[in-house]
Design a protein around this motif. Structure first.
Motif, PDB file in Angstrom:
ATOM      1  N   GLY A  22       5.186  14.880  -3.310  1.00 23.01           N
ATOM      2  CA  GLY A  22       6.626  14.911  -3.580  1.00 23.01           C
ATOM      3  C   GLY A  22       7.036  16.155  -4.355  1.00 23.01           C
ATOM      4  O   GLY A  22       8.029  16.803  -4.017  1.00 23.01           O
ATOM      5  N   LEU A  23       6.268  16.499  -5.378  1.00 21.07           N
ATOM      6  CA  LEU A  23       6.584  17.693  -6.162  1.00 21.07           C
ATOM      7  C   LEU A  23       6.426  18.964  -5.330  1.00 21.07           C
ATOM      8  O   LEU A  23       7.221  19.898  -5.460  1.00 21.07           O
ATOM      9  N   ALA A  24       5.422  18.990  -4.466  1.00 18.30           N
ATOM     10  CA  ALA A  24       5.228  20.149  -3.599  1.00 18.30           C
ATOM     11  C   ALA A  24       6.411  20.302  -2.646  1.00 18.30           C
ATOM     12  O   ALA A  24       6.896  21.418  -2.409  1.00 18.30           O
ATOM     13  N   LEU A  25       6.900  19.190  -2.106  1.00 16.18           N
ATOM     14  CA  LEU A  25       8.050  19.249  -1.198  1.00 16.18           C
ATOM     15  C   LEU A  25       9.311  19.693  -1.926  1.00 16.18           C
ATOM     16  O   LEU A  25      10.083  20.503  -1.399  1.00 16.18           O
ATOM     17  N   ILE A  26       9.512  19.180  -3.126  1.00 12.29           N
ATOM     18  CA  ILE A  26      10.682  19.588  -3.913  1.00 12.29           C
ATOM     19  C   ILE A  26      10.591  21.071  -4.270  1.00 12.29           C
ATOM     20  O   ILE A  26      11.571  21.812  -4.167  1.00 12.29           O
ATOM     21  N   GLY A  27       9.406  21.530  -4.667  1.00 15.26           N
ATOM     22  CA  GLY A  27       9.212  22.939  -4.984  1.00 15.26           C
ATOM     23  C   GLY A  27       9.483  23.835  -3.787  1.00 15.26           C
ATOM     24  O   GLY A  27      10.119  24.884  -3.911  1.00 15.26           O
ATOM     25  N   THR A  28       9.012  23.423  -2.621  1.00 13.95           N
ATOM     26  CA  THR A  28       9.257  24.194  -1.404  1.00 13.95           C
ATOM     27  C   THR A  28      10.741  24.254  -1.096  1.00 13.95           C
ATOM     28  O   THR A  28      11.262  25.312  -0.721  1.00 13.95           O
ATOM     29  N   PHE A  29      11.433  23.149  -1.262  1.00 14.60           N
ATOM     30  CA  PHE A  29      12.873  23.106  -0.994  1.00 14.60           C
ATOM     31  C   PHE A  29      13.636  24.036  -1.933  1.00 14.60           C
ATOM     32  O   PHE A  29      14.502  24.793  -1.494  1.00 14.60           O
ATOM     33  N   TRP A  49       0.831  -1.198   0.000  1.00 15.15           N
ATOM     34  CA  TRP A  49       0.000   0.000   0.000  1.00 15.15           C
ATOM     35  C   TRP A  49       0.872   1.257   0.000  1.00 15.15           C
ATOM     36  O   TRP A  49       0.587   2.210  -0.716  1.00 15.15           O
ATOM     37  N   ILE A  50       1.936   1.255   0.783  1.00 12.71           N
ATOM     38  CA  ILE A  50       2.837   2.405   0.829  1.00 12.71           C
ATOM     39  C   ILE A  50       3.497   2.619  -0.532  1.00 12.71           C
ATOM     40  O   ILE A  50       3.593   3.752  -1.012  1.00 12.71           O
ATOM     41  N   VAL A  51       3.929   1.563  -1.166  1.00  9.77           N
ATOM     42  CA  VAL A  51       4.566   1.677  -2.482  1.00  9.77           C
ATOM     43  C   VAL A  51       3.579   2.235  -3.503  1.00  9.77           C
ATOM     44  O   VAL A  51       3.903   3.139  -4.273  1.00  9.77           O
ATOM     45  N   LEU A  52       2.360   1.720  -3.500  1.00  7.33           N
ATOM     46  CA  LEU A  52       1.355   2.191  -4.462  1.00  7.33           C
ATOM     47  C   LEU A  52       0.929   3.621  -4.161  1.00  7.33           C
ATOM     48  O   LEU A  52       0.678   4.401  -5.068  1.00  7.33           O
ATOM     49  N   PHE A  53       0.834   3.971  -2.886  1.00  2.65           N
ATOM     50  CA  PHE A  53       0.422   5.326  -2.520  1.00  2.65           C
ATOM     51  C   PHE A  53       1.444   6.351  -3.004  1.00  2.65           C
ATOM     52  O   PHE A  53       1.100   7.352  -3.590  1.00  2.65           O
ATOM     53  N   TRP A  54       2.730   6.098  -2.757  1.00  4.10           N
ATOM     54  CA  TRP A  54       3.750   7.081  -3.112  1.00  4.10           C
ATOM     55  C   TRP A  54       4.002   7.145  -4.609  1.00  4.10           C
ATOM     56  O   TRP A  54       4.532   8.128  -5.104  1.00  4.10           O
ATOM     57  N   SER A  55       3.600   6.091  -5.338  1.00  6.15           N
ATOM     58  CA  SER A  55       3.778   6.149  -6.789  1.00  6.15           C
ATOM     59  C   SER A  55       2.518   6.656  -7.478  1.00  6.15           C
ATOM     60  O   SER A  55       2.514   6.847  -8.678  1.00  6.15           O
ATOM     61  N   GLY A  56       1.455   6.895  -6.730  1.00  2.91           N
ATOM     62  CA  GLY A  56       0.211   7.384  -7.294  1.00  2.91           C
ATOM     63  C   GLY A  56       0.214   8.894  -7.430  1.00  2.91           C
ATOM     64  O   GLY A  56       1.187   9.570  -7.080  1.00  2.91           O
ATOM     65  N   PRO A  57      -0.876   9.452  -7.936  1.00  3.95           N
ATOM     66  CA  PRO A  57      -0.936  10.897  -8.165  1.00  3.95           C
ATOM     67  C   PRO A  57      -0.841  11.722  -6.876  1.00  3.95           C
ATOM     68  O   PRO A  57      -0.253  12.790  -6.875  1.00  3.95           O
ATOM     69  N   ILE A  58      -1.396  11.205  -5.796  1.00  8.92           N
ATOM     70  CA  ILE A  58      -1.321  11.950  -4.533  1.00  8.92           C
ATOM     71  C   ILE A  58       0.120  11.989  -4.041  1.00  8.92           C
ATOM     72  O   ILE A  58       0.631  13.040  -3.644  1.00  8.92           O
ATOM     73  N   GLY A  59       0.782  10.854  -4.092  1.00 15.66           N
ATOM     74  CA  GLY A  59       2.177  10.795  -3.656  1.00 15.66           C
ATOM     75  C   GLY A  59       3.072  11.667  -4.519  1.00 15.66           C
ATOM     76  O   GLY A  59       3.951  12.360  -4.015  1.00 15.66           O
ATOM     77  N   LEU A  60       2.841  11.639  -5.818  1.00 15.33           N
ATOM     78  CA  LEU A  60       3.639  12.482  -6.719  1.00 15.33           C
ATOM     79  C   LEU A  60       3.377  13.958  -6.456  1.00 15.33           C
ATOM     80  O   LEU A  60       4.305  14.765  -6.467  1.00 15.33           O
ATOM     81  N   GLY A  61       2.129  14.296  -6.210  1.00 13.38           N
ATOM     82  CA  GLY A  61       1.796  15.691  -5.915  1.00 13.38           C
ATOM     83  C   GLY A  61       2.483  16.172  -4.642  1.00 13.38           C
ATOM     84  O   GLY A  61       3.050  17.267  -4.612  1.00 13.38           O
TER      85      GLY A  61
END
Length: 53
Positions: free
Chosen positions: A18-25, A4-16
């Motif tokens: 991740g991208l938000a965190l990278i953008g903030t950084f 479930w963790i693998v699928l969650f982080w590879s899904g659209p919510i996880g990508l969103g």
């Protein structure tokens, strides 16, 4: 549960997230660089910078 963790982080919510965190950084790095440049310019203007050589 692990799958479930693998699928969650590879899904659209996880990508969103991740991208938000990278953008903030990146934004924080740019802001820190701008503050550093302003501080150096202010020190140079006031003659507070260390003389090299």
């Amino acid at each position: 549960m692990d799958i479930w963790i693998v699928l969650f982080w590879s899904g659209p919510i996880g990508l969103g997230i991740g991208l938000a965190l990278i953008g903030t950084f990146v934004w924080l790095l740019a802001k820190a660089d701008e503050i550093s440049k302003r501080t150096k310019a202010f020190a140079q203007e006031k003659g507070l910078e260390k003389k090299k050589g």
